[in-house]
Design an enzyme around this catalytic site. Structure first.
Site, PDB file in Angstrom:
ATOM      1  N   ARG A  18       0.807  -1.217   0.000  1.00 33.06           N
ATOM      2  CA  ARG A  18       0.000   0.000   0.000  1.00 33.06           C
ATOM      3  C   ARG A  18       0.845   1.275   0.000  1.00 33.06           C
ATOM      4  O   ARG A  18       0.330   2.361  -0.218  1.00 33.06           O
ATOM      5  CB  ARG A  18      -0.954  -0.002   1.202  1.00 33.06           C
ATOM      6  CG  ARG A  18      -2.190  -0.891   0.988  1.00 33.06           C
ATOM      7  CD  ARG A  18      -3.116  -0.849   2.173  1.00 33.06           C
ATOM      8  NE  ARG A  18      -2.623  -1.661   3.286  1.00 33.06           N
ATOM      9  CZ  ARG A  18      -3.219  -1.727   4.471  1.00 33.06           C
ATOM     10  NH1 ARG A  18      -4.305  -1.016   4.714  1.00 33.06           N
ATOM     11  NH2 ARG A  18      -2.710  -2.491   5.422  1.00 33.06           N
ATOM     12  N   ARG A 319      25.064  23.526   4.061  1.00 29.90           N
ATOM     13  CA  ARG A 319      25.152  22.141   3.605  1.00 29.90           C
ATOM     14  C   ARG A 319      26.158  21.360   4.464  1.00 29.90           C
ATOM     15  O   ARG A 319      26.855  21.954   5.294  1.00 29.90           O
ATOM     16  CB  ARG A 319      25.550  22.126   2.130  1.00 29.90           C
ATOM     17  CG  ARG A 319      24.453  22.682   1.202  1.00 29.90           C
ATOM     18  CD  ARG A 319      24.957  22.866  -0.212  1.00 29.90           C
ATOM     19  NE  ARG A 319      25.432  21.614  -0.783  1.00 29.90           N
ATOM     20  CZ  ARG A 319      26.159  21.546  -1.910  1.00 29.90           C
ATOM     21  NH1 ARG A 319      26.501  22.658  -2.545  1.00 29.90           N
ATOM     22  NH2 ARG A 319      26.537  20.386  -2.380  1.00 29.90           N
TER      23      ARG A 319
END
Length: 454
Positions: A18, A319
């Site tokens: 699912r 970053r």
């Protein structure tokens, strides 16, 4: 409790169809960490010194992922999916080692609180053979009911088998259990498969244990703790619950979140007291922030270390490898990667700093970039203490700007600059009188001719 040995058996073999994904269900992430890793962390926090992962679909992918979040865990493959008891018995070798307590958990229940598991283990310590963790969902329809009498758990009744009176019971089975180690294999081996699906159900050990005169009890958890994930919508819901918990924890520890619902943490975010976080900030994995920092709106931070009293953003991106020392500033529309910004240094506007060191007190002008990549390799830029880099400068690595160096605005610097030197790296300006008007007239004439030609 510390003297009792404990094994957690975590069932993670479900295909998760699912989820509509090639990725095994339990590897889908919440707060940047696979949901099964959240389960492992909860088990460890509850005193489970060893973990057994029962895997199936995507076994190799699971093993590879487990090396990061559970490097000491043993993996056992459930070759055929024949029910939950069958899945637990895939870890027979681990269970047989004589642990005091066995925790049976599910890899798709990432919100389980260690306190719930500790409570179940305490009941084992007091003599229970089986402890079933139950919960009270807003709507019990579809859940197995816990049938109790005089404080003992008699059975787990699936809804389709419940009487009308039993359907009124709101205390439901969460699936997780704690089982006395000395009884575990005997109970599991007694589970049969005489049912419509021909499967071995873990829930059957409740009646088996009760029939043997063993103590079987229930332990209650909140609905959130027992929440299982079956699809992407439920995954998003669990993420929301996790974030709400973490935001509250941060605020209670002294962090100001101006608009809490817009701030997103990672599973390992560390953030010090007296830090202020403005709206719409995202923290990815590996962020450590000391006290007194200010993170302005719309900043995106991951893999970064931010010291006390730093100022970041708005619209900043830090970053991995960004390391800001005390009172450093990275301002609006700046990006920093794999670089140290030393104490008091300022990177204020529209700038990229990568593979570099910015010395203490240095000032980086707007539009400056470190040109650190030639298409094949990365190179380092070192900017000394107190240096001044004029706006719109390009520093072509490898290059060093000495202490107190001054770079004129608009320069392209390809050679190192000594201490206290002034460097120009731009073409000499020429001013030609009347040429502006001449160019405008020429361009206008060309455009008119083009338009007339159709």
């Amino acid at each position: 409790m510390s003297q009792r040995s404990c094994l957690s058996v975590i069932l993670a073999a479900g295909e998760g169809t699912r989820m509509k994904s090639a990725l095994p269900k339990v590897l889908h992430k919440i707060a940047g960490l696979p949901m099964v890793a959240h389960v492992v962390k909860a088990a460890e926090a509850a005193g489970a010194g060893d973990q057994a992962l029962v895997i199936g679909h995507g076994a190799e992918e699971m093993r590879k992922a487990a090396q990061k979040f559970a490097p000491k865990a043993e993996s056992f493959v459930q070759e055929k999916r024949l029910g939950t008891a069958h899945a637990v018995l895939a870890a027979r070798d681990a269970i047989s080692r004589g642990y005091d307590d066995i925790l049976v958990m599910f890899g798709d229940t990432p919100l389980i609180d260690p306190a719930v598991l500790i409570a179940a283990r305490l009941k084992l310590a007091k003599g229970a053979a089986v402890v079933v963790i139950g919960f009270r969902p807003p709507n019990p329809a579809g859940y197995g009911r816990l049938i109790e009498k005089a404080g003992k758990l008699l059975a787990i009744r699936e809804e389709k088998d419940c009487t009308d009176e039993e359907k009124k019971i709101t205390f439901c089975n969460a699936g997780m259990m704690a089982v006395a180690g000395k009884q575990a294999l005997k109970l599991l081996d007694a589970v049969g498969h005489h049912n419509a699906k021909g499967e071995y159900y873990l829930t059957d050990i409740v009646e088996i244990a009760a029939a043997q005169g063993l103590d079987v009890v229930a332990s209650e958890a909140s609905f959130e703790n027992a929440l299982g994930i079956n699809n992407r919508a439920e995954l998003a819901g669990a993420e929301g619950i996790w974030q709400t918990r973490r935001r509250r924890e941060a605020m209670l520890s002294g962090v100001t979140l101006i608009a809490p619902e817009t701030v997103f943490f990672s599973h390992d975010t560390e953030i010090g007291a007296d830090t202020i976080v403005e709206p719409n900030v995202w923290f990815g994995p590996g962020v450590k922030i000391a006290e007194g920092a200010k993170i302005h709106a719309f900043s995106h931070i991951e893999g970064a270390t931010i010291a006390s009293n730093c100022d970041v953003g708005p619209f900043a991106r830090l970053r991995p490898g960004a390391d800001l020392k005390q009172k450093a500033k990275v301002g609006n529309f700046c990006e920093v990667k794999q670089a140290v910004i030393e104490e008091g240094a300022k990177v204020n506007h529209l700038t990229y700093i990568g593979d570099a060191r910015i010395g203490a007190g240095a000032n980086i002008g707007a539009g400056t970039i470190t040109c650190n990549y030639d298409g094949y390799s990365k190179f380092f830029t070192d900017i000394g203490e107190g240096a001044f880099i004029g706006s719109n400068s390009s520093l072509v690595a490898p290059v060093t700007i000495g202490k107190g160096g001054y770079i004129a605005s608009g320069s392209v610097i390809t050679e190192s600059v000594p201490e206290d030197a002034l460097a120009f790296g731009r073409a000499r300006q020429r001013t030609l009188a009347g040429k502006g008007k001449e160019l405008r007239e020429r361009f206008a004439s060309a455009a008119a001719a083009k338009k007339a030609a159709g």
